[in-house]
Design an enzyme around this catalytic site. Structure first.
Site, PDB file in Angstrom:
ATOM      1  N   LEU A  22       0.816  -1.213   0.000  1.00 25.96           N
ATOM      2  CA  LEU A  22       0.000   0.000   0.000  1.00 25.96           C
ATOM      3  C   LEU A  22       0.851   1.265   0.000  1.00 25.96           C
ATOM      4  O   LEU A  22       0.561   2.220  -0.718  1.00 25.96           O
ATOM      5  CB  LEU A  22      -0.920  -0.005   1.226  1.00 25.96           C
ATOM      6  CG  LEU A  22      -2.120  -0.957   1.142  1.00 25.96           C
ATOM      7  CD1 LEU A  22      -2.678  -1.250   2.531  1.00 25.96           C
ATOM      8  CD2 LEU A  22      -3.204  -0.364   0.252  1.00 25.96           C
ATOM      9  N   ASP A  41      11.369   3.185   4.010  1.00 25.33           N
ATOM     10  CA  ASP A  41      11.109   1.772   4.324  1.00 25.33           C
ATOM     11  C   ASP A  41      12.280   1.268   5.153  1.00 25.33           C
ATOM     12  O   ASP A  41      13.385   1.808   5.093  1.00 25.33           O
ATOM     13  CB  ASP A  41      10.943   0.905   3.071  1.00 25.33           C
ATOM     14  CG  ASP A  41      10.078  -0.328   3.354  1.00 25.33           C
ATOM     15  OD1 ASP A  41       8.891  -0.323   2.987  1.00 25.33           O
ATOM     16  OD2 ASP A  41      10.586  -1.289   3.971  1.00 25.33           O
ATOM     17  N   ASP A  66      13.974   2.552  10.525  1.00 26.23           N
ATOM     18  CA  ASP A  66      12.894   1.972  11.332  1.00 26.23           C
ATOM     19  C   ASP A  66      12.098   3.097  11.990  1.00 26.23           C
ATOM     20  O   ASP A  66      12.593   3.767  12.905  1.00 26.23           O
ATOM     21  CB  ASP A  66      13.554   1.066  12.391  1.00 26.23           C
ATOM     22  CG  ASP A  66      12.571   0.545  13.420  1.00 26.23           C
ATOM     23  OD1 ASP A  66      11.355   0.787  13.293  1.00 26.23           O
ATOM     24  OD2 ASP A  66      13.042  -0.119  14.365  1.00 26.23           O
ATOM     25  N   ILE A  67      10.862   3.292  11.561  1.00 25.54           N
ATOM     26  CA  ILE A  67      10.055   4.404  12.092  1.00 25.54           C
ATOM     27  C   ILE A  67       9.588   4.166  13.531  1.00 25.54           C
ATOM     28  O   ILE A  67       9.043   5.071  14.159  1.00 25.54           O
ATOM     29  CB  ILE A  67       8.857   4.747  11.168  1.00 25.54           C
ATOM     30  CG1 ILE A  67       8.063   3.511  10.785  1.00 25.54           C
ATOM     31  CG2 ILE A  67       9.324   5.476   9.926  1.00 25.54           C
ATOM     32  CD1 ILE A  67       7.154   2.946  11.817  1.00 25.54           C
ATOM     33  N   ASN A  93       2.129   4.499   7.345  1.00 25.22           N
ATOM     34  CA  ASN A  93       1.661   3.257   6.715  1.00 25.22           C
ATOM     35  C   ASN A  93       2.454   2.024   7.140  1.00 25.22           C
ATOM     36  O   ASN A  93       1.923   0.916   7.149  1.00 25.22           O
ATOM     37  CB  ASN A  93       1.731   3.450   5.189  1.00 25.22           C
ATOM     38  CG  ASN A  93       1.701   2.138   4.446  1.00 25.22           C
ATOM     39  OD1 ASN A  93       0.643   1.558   4.212  1.00 25.22           O
ATOM     40  ND2 ASN A  93       2.877   1.626   4.078  1.00 25.22           N
ATOM     41  N   TYR A 165      -2.113  -6.654  17.057  1.00 28.18           N
ATOM     42  CA  TYR A 165      -2.403  -5.811  15.890  1.00 28.18           C
ATOM     43  C   TYR A 165      -3.712  -5.034  16.091  1.00 28.18           C
ATOM     44  O   TYR A 165      -3.781  -3.835  15.820  1.00 28.18           O
ATOM     45  CB  TYR A 165      -2.478  -6.730  14.672  1.00 28.18           C
ATOM     46  CG  TYR A 165      -2.672  -6.067  13.346  1.00 28.18           C
ATOM     47  CD1 TYR A 165      -1.617  -5.418  12.699  1.00 28.18           C
ATOM     48  CD2 TYR A 165      -3.911  -6.109  12.694  1.00 28.18           C
ATOM     49  CE1 TYR A 165      -1.804  -4.829  11.458  1.00 28.18           C
ATOM     50  CE2 TYR A 165      -4.096  -5.531  11.455  1.00 28.18           C
ATOM     51  CZ  TYR A 165      -3.039  -4.893  10.837  1.00 28.18           C
ATOM     52  OH  TYR A 165      -3.230  -4.312   9.604  1.00 28.18           O
ATOM     53  N   LYS A 169      -3.940  -1.007  16.250  1.00 26.72           N
ATOM     54  CA  LYS A 169      -4.748  -0.271  15.274  1.00 26.72           C
ATOM     55  C   LYS A 169      -5.852   0.528  15.969  1.00 26.72           C
ATOM     56  O   LYS A 169      -6.200   1.621  15.527  1.00 26.72           O
ATOM     57  CB  LYS A 169      -5.325  -1.232  14.233  1.00 26.72           C
ATOM     58  CG  LYS A 169      -4.267  -1.861  13.305  1.00 26.72           C
ATOM     59  CD  LYS A 169      -3.428  -0.806  12.596  1.00 26.72           C
ATOM     60  CE  LYS A 169      -2.701  -1.353  11.377  1.00 26.72           C
ATOM     61  NZ  LYS A 169      -1.817  -0.329  10.746  1.00 26.72           N
ATOM     62  N   THR A 199      -1.598  -7.751  -0.452  1.00 31.36           N
ATOM     63  CA  THR A 199      -0.181  -7.381  -0.347  1.00 31.36           C
ATOM     64  C   THR A 199       0.569  -8.534   0.320  1.00 31.36           C
ATOM     65  O   THR A 199      -0.038  -9.533   0.710  1.00 31.36           O
ATOM     66  CB  THR A 199      -0.002  -6.133   0.549  1.00 31.36           C
ATOM     67  OG1 THR A 199      -0.409  -6.490   1.888  1.00 31.36           O
ATOM     68  CG2 THR A 199      -0.824  -4.943   0.080  1.00 31.36           C
TER      69      THR A 199
HETATM   70  N1  LIG Z   1      -3.283  -5.089   3.188  1.00 33.14           N
HETATM   71  C1  LIG Z   1      -4.398  -4.955   3.905  1.00 33.14           C
HETATM   72  O1  LIG Z   1      -5.469  -5.522   3.587  1.00 33.14           O
HETATM   73  C2  LIG Z   1      -4.382  -4.099   5.117  1.00 33.14           C
HETATM   74  C3  LIG Z   1      -5.548  -4.040   5.893  1.00 33.14           C
HETATM   75  C4  LIG Z   1      -5.576  -3.196   6.998  1.00 33.14           C
HETATM   76  C5  LIG Z   1      -4.458  -2.457   7.317  1.00 33.14           C
HETATM   77  N2  LIG Z   1      -3.323  -2.569   6.571  1.00 33.14           N
HETATM   78  C6  LIG Z   1      -2.178  -1.763   6.968  1.00 33.14           C
HETATM   79  O2  LIG Z   1      -1.636  -1.125   5.836  1.00 33.14           O
HETATM   80  C7  LIG Z   1      -0.248  -0.862   6.056  1.00 33.14           C
HETATM   81  C8  LIG Z   1       0.557  -1.383   4.882  1.00 33.14           C
HETATM   82  O3  LIG Z   1       0.418  -2.768   4.819  1.00 33.14           O
HETATM   83  P1  LIG Z   1       0.658  -3.616   3.490  1.00 33.14           P
HETATM   84  O4  LIG Z   1      -0.516  -4.523   3.378  1.00 33.14           O
HETATM   85  O5  LIG Z   1       1.011  -2.747   2.351  1.00 33.14           O
HETATM   86  O6  LIG Z   1       1.886  -4.522   3.973  1.00 33.14           O
HETATM   87  P2  LIG Z   1       3.337  -4.781   3.312  1.00 33.14           P
HETATM   88  O7  LIG Z   1       3.951  -5.814   4.179  1.00 33.14           O
HETATM   89  O8  LIG Z   1       3.189  -5.056   1.845  1.00 33.14           O
HETATM   90  O9  LIG Z   1       4.078  -3.400   3.464  1.00 33.14           O
HETATM   91  C9  LIG Z   1       4.518  -2.900   4.699  1.00 33.14           C
HETATM   92  C10 LIG Z   1       5.821  -2.164   4.465  1.00 33.14           C
HETATM   93  O10 LIG Z   1       6.236  -1.586   5.722  1.00 33.14           O
HETATM   94  C11 LIG Z   1       7.628  -1.781   5.847  1.00 33.14           C
HETATM   95  N3  LIG Z   1       8.012  -1.737   7.268  1.00 33.14           N
HETATM   96  C12 LIG Z   1       7.777  -2.679   8.214  1.00 33.14           C
HETATM   97  N4  LIG Z   1       8.289  -2.299   9.392  1.00 33.14           N
HETATM   98  C13 LIG Z   1       8.856  -1.079   9.207  1.00 33.14           C
HETATM   99  C14 LIG Z   1       9.533  -0.163  10.045  1.00 33.14           C
HETATM  100  N5  LIG Z   1       9.739  -0.441  11.346  1.00 33.14           N
HETATM  101  N6  LIG Z   1       9.984   1.003   9.512  1.00 33.14           N
HETATM  102  C15 LIG Z   1       9.783   1.290   8.210  1.00 33.14           C
HETATM  103  N7  LIG Z   1       9.147   0.453   7.355  1.00 33.14           N
HETATM  104  C16 LIG Z   1       8.681  -0.719   7.844  1.00 33.14           C
HETATM  105  C17 LIG Z   1       7.887  -3.137   5.214  1.00 33.14           C
HETATM  106  O11 LIG Z   1       9.258  -3.308   4.864  1.00 33.14           O
HETATM  107  C18 LIG Z   1       6.949  -3.092   4.001  1.00 33.14           C
HETATM  108  O12 LIG Z   1       7.583  -2.567   2.853  1.00 33.14           O
HETATM  109  C19 LIG Z   1       0.087  -1.530   7.388  1.00 33.14           C
HETATM  110  O13 LIG Z   1       0.036  -0.563   8.420  1.00 33.14           O
HETATM  111  C20 LIG Z   1      -1.029  -2.534   7.554  1.00 33.14           C
HETATM  112  O14 LIG Z   1      -1.214  -2.886   8.896  1.00 33.14           O
HETATM  113  C21 LIG Z   1      -3.257  -3.371   5.491  1.00 33.14           C
END
Ligand SMILES: NC(=O)c1ccc[n+]([C@@H]2O[C@H](COP(=O)([O-])OP(=O)(O)OC[C@H]3O[C@@H](n4cnc5c(N)ncnc54)[C@H](O)[C@@H]3O)[C@@H](O)[C@H]2O)c1
Length: 300
Positions: A22, A41, A66-67, A93, A165, A169, A199
């Protein structure tokens, strides 16, 4: 880079976790609308996303870090200001999952998820809002800034295998409402999205491929334009809100309502009276009718 509307031309955005999924799509959508982006990232994929933006004629810098680390989060906000001289949009994100039932969850699994999601959102918000507050004082005018936080339906539904989680959230939703209330007076809006997308994080739930026709309803490209909208002037009056996004659907959530009020007959409750009145209320009620917002599932 999709879009091309140009509504964010002249603005600067930071997107965390934008190397994949995302965040990557959101960074590209912001750049597609003309924003200069700082792509964060924890892994090397941040460089690739920044490269895609630049190859399409946009402006981007990559940041690896690392955020969840308070100092690193401050450096990331600093990099945006150093690189592009300003900051308008913060998209929180980045995230991870460590799923397990609450009775088996380790302390490490709890701490890791709370740190990256909830503390990560706080750390970035803390540094960005301090910068914006100072900016508003220096210029004597409110900034026009937008924070987009990433919550999840997991918190609304009380996802049983994700206590860490879901809690993180839920905390992010509360942080969003608090931030909107605290920072609106100097021009900062804050909103939260609950996306649904295919994803790396959700491959176990949604699978890794769409074999239907047309655009995958779980494509990240359904979510990204909404983030660009929240960043821009058309969302000037949108703050303190929570949205669920699925495919081409956007659902604005209502604030919780009072379902039923009970008043003590006398000056104070006795336990027996509570048992009768409040306990009695639950006698004929479905046990599944809890605070979990199952109604939201009807969206998809
Ligand atoms: N995909 C879904 O359906 C969904 C649903 C609800 C919420 N979300 C939320 O959306 C966000 C993105 O998720 P996604 O599905 O794209 O997952 P993803 O795993 O594809 O992407 C997450 C990214 O965050 C990076 N990351 C992880 N820890 C980190 C850190 N400490 N510092 C910097 N970067 C870091 C990872 O390297 C990765 O590139 C997340 O917060 C997730 O909880 C996703």
């Amino acid at each position: 880079v999709p879009g091309g509307g140009g509504g964010l031309t002249g603005t600067v955005a930071v997107v965390t976790g934008a190397g994949a999924g995302l965040g990557r799509a959101e960074a590209l959508a912001l750049a597609g609308e003309g924003a200069r982006v700082v792509v964060n990232d924890i892994g090397p994929a941040a460089d690739e996303t920044a490269e895609v933006v630049r190859a399409a004629g946009g402006e981007a810098v990559a940041h690896r870090g690392d955020i969840g680390d308070f100092t690193v989060a401050g450096e990331l906000i600093g990099l945006a200001v150093e690189s592009f001289g300003d900051l308008h949009t913060l998209v929180n994100n980045a995230g991870i999952i460590r799923d397990r039932m609450v009775f088996g969850m380790s302390e490490q699994e709890w701490d890791d998820v709370l740190r990256v999601h909830l503390k990560g959102h706080f750390a970035m918000t803390r540094h960005a809002t301090a910068w914006w507050r100072q900016r508003a004082k220096d210029t004597g005018a409110p900034v026009r800034a937008s924070i987009v936080n990433t919550a999840s339906e997991a918190s609304l539904l009380g996802s049983p295998g994700q206590p860490n989680y879901a809690a993180a959230k839920g905390g992010i939703t509360a942080l969003t409402v608090s931030t909107a209330a605290a920072c609106g007076r100097f021009g900062v809006r804050a909103n939260a999205i609950c996306p649904r997308a295919r994803t790396a994080m959700t491959v176990g739930v949604f699978g890794d491929d769409w074999d239907g026709e047309g655009l995958d309803p779980l494509s990240v490209d359904h979510v990204a334009p909404f983030v660009a909208f929240l960043a821009g002037p058309a969302a000037d009056r949108v703050s303190g809100q929570v949205f669920v996004l699925h495919g081409g659907k956007v659902a604005l959530l209502a604030a919780p309502r009072i379902e039923k009020r009970f008043d003590a007959a006398g000056e104070r409750w006795s336990v027996a009276e509570l048992g009768e009145r409040v306990g009695g209320w639950f006698a004929g009620r479905e046990s599944t009718a809890t605070f979990a917002a199952t109604d939201v599932l009807s969206l998809g």
